[in-house]
Design an enzyme around this catalytic site. Sequence first.
Site, PDB file in Angstrom:
ATOM      1  N   TRP A 157       0.986  -1.243  -0.050  1.00  0.00           N
ATOM      2  CA  TRP A 157       0.054  -0.044  -0.019  1.00  0.00           C
ATOM      3  C   TRP A 157       0.790   1.222   0.167  1.00  0.00           C
ATOM      4  CZ3 TRP A 157      -3.664   2.203  -2.059  1.00  0.00           C
ATOM      5  CH2 TRP A 157      -4.737   3.036  -1.335  1.00  0.00           C
ATOM      6  N   LYS A 170      -5.371  -0.091   8.228  1.00  0.00           N
ATOM      7  CA  LYS A 170      -6.835  -0.525   8.414  1.00  0.00           C
ATOM      8  C   LYS A 170      -6.691  -1.928   9.592  1.00  0.00           C
ATOM      9  CE  LYS A 170      -8.612   0.781   3.843  1.00  0.00           C
ATOM     10  NZ  LYS A 170      -8.857   0.021   2.675  1.00  0.00           N
ATOM     11  N   GLY A 196     -11.697   3.456   2.285  1.00  0.00           N
ATOM     12  CA  GLY A 196     -12.456   3.227   0.948  1.00  0.00           C
ATOM     13  C   GLY A 196     -11.717   2.353   0.057  1.00  0.00           C
ATOM     14  N   ALA A 210      -4.192  -1.941  -3.623  1.00  0.00           N
ATOM     15  CA  ALA A 210      -2.852  -1.565  -4.027  1.00  0.00           C
ATOM     16  C   ALA A 210      -2.621  -1.809  -5.585  1.00  0.00           C
ATOM     17  CB  ALA A 210      -1.444  -1.972  -3.039  1.00  0.00           C
ATOM     18  N   LYS A 242     -14.217  -4.801   7.922  1.00  0.00           N
ATOM     19  CA  LYS A 242     -14.371  -5.521   6.594  1.00  0.00           C
ATOM     20  C   LYS A 242     -13.328  -6.602   6.076  1.00  0.00           C
ATOM     21  CE  LYS A 242     -11.071  -3.557   4.312  1.00  0.00           C
ATOM     22  NZ  LYS A 242      -9.848  -4.511   3.355  1.00  0.00           N
ATOM     23  N   SER A 264      -8.063  -9.918  -2.296  1.00  0.00           N
ATOM     24  CA  SER A 264      -7.660  -9.443  -0.870  1.00  0.00           C
ATOM     25  C   SER A 264      -6.951 -10.634  -0.167  1.00  0.00           C
ATOM     26  CB  SER A 264      -9.029  -9.229  -0.361  1.00  0.00           C
ATOM     27  OG  SER A 264      -8.884  -9.522   1.136  1.00  0.00           O
ATOM     28  N   ASN A 270      -7.022 -10.813   3.097  1.00  0.00           N
ATOM     29  CA  ASN A 270      -7.643 -11.276   4.018  1.00  0.00           C
ATOM     30  C   ASN A 270      -8.555 -12.514   3.417  1.00  0.00           C
ATOM     31  OD1 ASN A 270      -7.293  -9.905   6.682  1.00  0.00           O
ATOM     32  ND2 ASN A 270      -7.509  -8.085   5.023  1.00  0.00           N
ATOM     33  N   VAL A 277       0.851  -8.384   5.239  1.00  0.00           N
ATOM     34  CA  VAL A 277      -0.040  -8.461   6.387  1.00  0.00           C
ATOM     35  C   VAL A 277      -1.260  -8.679   5.841  1.00  0.00           C
ATOM     36  CG1 VAL A 277      -0.649  -5.956   6.027  1.00  0.00           C
ATOM     37  CG2 VAL A 277      -0.457  -7.097   8.426  1.00  0.00           C
ATOM     38  N   GLU A 320      -4.505  -8.022   7.867  1.00  0.00           N
ATOM     39  CA  GLU A 320      -5.006  -7.309   9.300  1.00  0.00           C
ATOM     40  C   GLU A 320      -6.201  -7.917   9.933  1.00  0.00           C
ATOM     41  OE1 GLU A 320      -3.203  -5.120  10.954  1.00  0.00           O
ATOM     42  OE2 GLU A 320      -2.488  -3.290   9.609  1.00  0.00           O
TER      43      GLU A 320
HETATM   44  N1  LIG Z   1      -2.343  -3.590   0.458  1.00  0.00           N
HETATM   45  C1  LIG Z   1      -3.801  -3.006   0.237  1.00  0.00           C
HETATM   46  O1  LIG Z   1      -4.237  -2.899  -0.970  1.00  0.00           O
HETATM   47  C2  LIG Z   1      -4.168  -1.923   1.112  1.00  0.00           C
HETATM   48  C3  LIG Z   1      -3.363  -1.938   2.671  1.00  0.00           C
HETATM   49  N2  LIG Z   1      -4.013  -1.066   3.264  1.00  0.00           N
HETATM   50  C4  LIG Z   1      -3.566  -1.219   4.787  1.00  0.00           C
HETATM   51  O2  LIG Z   1      -2.312  -0.587   4.798  1.00  0.00           O
HETATM   52  C5  LIG Z   1      -1.363  -1.159   5.956  1.00  0.00           C
HETATM   53  C6  LIG Z   1      -0.048  -1.828   5.166  1.00  0.00           C
HETATM   54  O3  LIG Z   1      -0.465  -2.660   4.458  1.00  0.00           O
HETATM   55  P1  LIG Z   1       0.533  -3.360   3.149  1.00  0.00           P
HETATM   56  O4  LIG Z   1       1.547  -2.158   2.646  1.00  0.00           O
HETATM   57  O5  LIG Z   1      -0.368  -3.907   1.944  1.00  0.00           O
HETATM   58  O6  LIG Z   1       1.358  -4.375   3.579  1.00  0.00           O
HETATM   59  P2  LIG Z   1       2.582  -5.137   3.328  1.00  0.00           P
HETATM   60  O7  LIG Z   1       2.461  -6.164   4.243  1.00  0.00           O
HETATM   61  O8  LIG Z   1       2.901  -5.209   1.883  1.00  0.00           O
HETATM   62  O9  LIG Z   1       3.808  -4.106   4.080  1.00  0.00           O
HETATM   63  C7  LIG Z   1       3.673  -3.652   5.224  1.00  0.00           C
HETATM   64  C8  LIG Z   1       5.031  -2.772   5.521  1.00  0.00           C
HETATM   65  O10 LIG Z   1       5.155  -2.180   6.856  1.00  0.00           O
HETATM   66  C9  LIG Z   1       6.561  -2.255   7.345  1.00  0.00           C
HETATM   67  N3  LIG Z   1       6.652  -2.758   8.666  1.00  0.00           N
HETATM   68  C10 LIG Z   1       6.131  -3.894   9.158  1.00  0.00           C
HETATM   69  N4  LIG Z   1       6.265  -3.850  10.229  1.00  0.00           N
HETATM   70  C11 LIG Z   1       6.983  -2.630  10.717  1.00  0.00           C
HETATM   71  C12 LIG Z   1       7.635  -2.084  11.991  1.00  0.00           C
HETATM   72  N5  LIG Z   1       7.576  -2.507  13.045  1.00  0.00           N
HETATM   73  N6  LIG Z   1       8.106  -0.863  11.935  1.00  0.00           N
HETATM   74  C13 LIG Z   1       8.208  -0.195  10.644  1.00  0.00           C
HETATM   75  N7  LIG Z   1       7.703  -0.494   9.473  1.00  0.00           N
HETATM   76  C14 LIG Z   1       6.922  -2.110   9.511  1.00  0.00           C
HETATM   77  C15 LIG Z   1       7.181  -3.115   6.436  1.00  0.00           C
HETATM   78  O11 LIG Z   1       8.384  -2.375   5.865  1.00  0.00           O
HETATM   79  P3  LIG Z   1       9.700  -3.217   5.542  1.00  0.00           P
HETATM   80  O12 LIG Z   1       9.123  -4.107   4.508  1.00  0.00           O
HETATM   81  O13 LIG Z   1      10.409  -2.031   4.949  1.00  0.00           O
HETATM   82  O14 LIG Z   1      10.336  -3.856   6.566  1.00  0.00           O
HETATM   83  C16 LIG Z   1       6.300  -3.800   5.405  1.00  0.00           C
HETATM   84  O15 LIG Z   1       6.705  -3.669   3.933  1.00  0.00           O
HETATM   85  C17 LIG Z   1      -2.275  -2.379   6.400  1.00  0.00           C
HETATM   86  O16 LIG Z   1      -2.890  -2.012   7.477  1.00  0.00           O
HETATM   87  C18 LIG Z   1      -3.220  -2.696   5.297  1.00  0.00           C
HETATM   88  O17 LIG Z   1      -4.588  -3.051   5.899  1.00  0.00           O
HETATM   89  C19 LIG Z   1      -4.826  -0.262   3.047  1.00  0.00           C
HETATM   90  C20 LIG Z   1      -5.387  -0.330   2.054  1.00  0.00           C
HETATM   91  C21 LIG Z   1      -5.225  -0.908   0.862  1.00  0.00           C
HETATM   92  O1  LIG Z   2      -8.005  -2.716   2.337  1.00  0.00           O
HETATM   93  C1  LIG Z   2      -7.810  -3.286   1.261  1.00  0.00           C
HETATM   94  C2  LIG Z   2      -8.486  -2.900  -0.071  1.00  0.00           C
HETATM   95  O2  LIG Z   2      -9.522  -1.652   0.432  1.00  0.00           O
HETATM   96  C3  LIG Z   2      -7.017  -4.357   0.906  1.00  0.00           C
HETATM   97  O3  LIG Z   2      -7.449  -5.500   1.595  1.00  0.00           O
HETATM   98  P1  LIG Z   2      -6.627  -6.709   2.019  1.00  0.00           P
HETATM   99  O4  LIG Z   2      -5.342  -6.263   2.832  1.00  0.00           O
HETATM  100  O5  LIG Z   2      -7.533  -7.730   2.306  1.00  0.00           O
HETATM  101  O6  LIG Z   2      -5.635  -7.066   0.530  1.00  0.00           O
END
Ligand SMILES: NC(=O)C1=CN([C@@H]2O[C@H](COP(=O)(O)OP(=O)(O)OC[C@H]3O[C@@H](n4cnc5c(N)ncnc54)[C@H](OP(=O)(O)O)[C@@H]3O)[C@@H](O)[C@H]2O)C=CC1
Ligand SMILES: O=C(CO)COP(=O)(O)O
EC number: 1.1.1.94
Length: 298
Positions: free
Chosen positions: A14, A82, A110, A114, A164, A227, A229, A252, A254
């Site tokens: 994200w 989230k 929303g 990603a 969700k 997704s 999840n 992750v 969540e």
């Molecule tokens: N992916 C999606 O489509 C969407 C995701 N989200 C939300 O965004 C958030 C992140 O998701 P997403 O990016 O997809 O997850 P990822 O698993 O792809 O990445 C999470 C990132 O968080 C970093 N991280 C993890 N633990 C730590 C820590 N202790 N300290 C600092 N950085 C940390 C890591 O960075 P590093 O690799 O550099 O260690 C990792 O790359 C979640 O809450 C998710 O629900 C919301 C909307 C859409």
């Molecule tokens: O929040 C999301 C899209 O809006 C991403 O969902 P997932 O973390 O389940 O892939």
Amino acid sequence: MRKGQIAVIGAGKWGQALHFALSSKQECFISSRTKRDIKNFVDLDFALSCEYLVIAIPAQEIRTWLKENFVFKNQKILVASKGIEASSGEFLNNIYADFVPDENIGFISGPSFAAEVIKALPCALVLNSKSKELYDEFSKFFPDFIKTYYSKDIIGAEIAGAYKNVLAIASGICEGLNLGKNAQASLIARGLVEMQRFGKHFGAKKATFLGLSGAGDLFLTANSTMSRNYRVGLGLAQGKSLELILEELKEVAEGVKTATAIEKLSNKYTIYTPIAKEVKLILDGKNPKDSLKDLIKN
Ligand SMILES: NC(=O)C1=CN([C@@H]2O[C@H](COP(=O)(O)OP(=O)(O)OC[C@H]3O[C@@H](n4cnc5c(N)ncnc54)[C@H](OP(=O)(O)O)[C@@H]3O)[C@@H](O)[C@H]2O)C=CC1
Ligand SMILES: O=C(CO)COP(=O)(O)O
């Protein structure tokens, strides 16, 4: 302070998609725990000195990350995570409130996979903040392919975005058990009612659950193998262990931890959350078919 400059913190799926989107109209920096070969990757000190920050790290990590890294210097912040903290049942806006004043923070919600945002496919997002000024400032950074809306209902957006994920696990289980589209639609519709009931207890607005942050994100996530999840749910229905599913996922999901947070909060405040409770039991080892029977019976 780097006036007018913007940085994303957290280069997961994200964070990288938001960095791509926010680079469309201006220079946008990105920082993460693990150094990456991405344009405009900077160290954390540089990122934290930017006036505008978008923080995209998993919900369970936020409290520790803030304690260890964050010093408030009047930055303006958008939270992209989230989830609800499982250890305490604390909402993210409460955790951030110890570090950032209300008028300096907003929360993104929303439907927004990603993988689609990073291809510049169109979507609509809500930026939730007490401050309309903060919304106005951040919304200017968003690219033409993202339509932004303003809402003040932070708690509603936060609960919808976190809940969700748990319902997406349930929906993945439904698909994995081949229960059919009637069952899945029933589950999603009852899930929407359930998260709205949960949200109402904490002062969330009904309209939030019927719009992009609630129904929008729920319909997206609970209907697609894109997704993470949902894929957790599919794996559970196939009899895989949670450990193996998460190991294979490498990103992750969540909803796994948020299910614990919801269970904690619904027990504490006596809120009726039957679907989330069954998801939590399945994550703890209950047979999904027994959960189905119990959901239909009760
Ligand atoms: N992916 C999606 O489509 C969407 C995701 N989200 C939300 O965004 C958030 C992140 O998701 P997403 O990016 O997809 O997850 P990822 O698993 O792809 O990445 C999470 C990132 O968080 C970093 N991280 C993890 N633990 C730590 C820590 N202790 N300290 C600092 N950085 C940390 C890591 O960075 P590093 O690799 O550099 O260690 C990792 O790359 C979640 O809450 C998710 O629900 C919301 C909307 C859409
Ligand atoms: O929040 C999301 C899209 O809006 C991403 O969902 P997932 O973390 O389940 O892939």
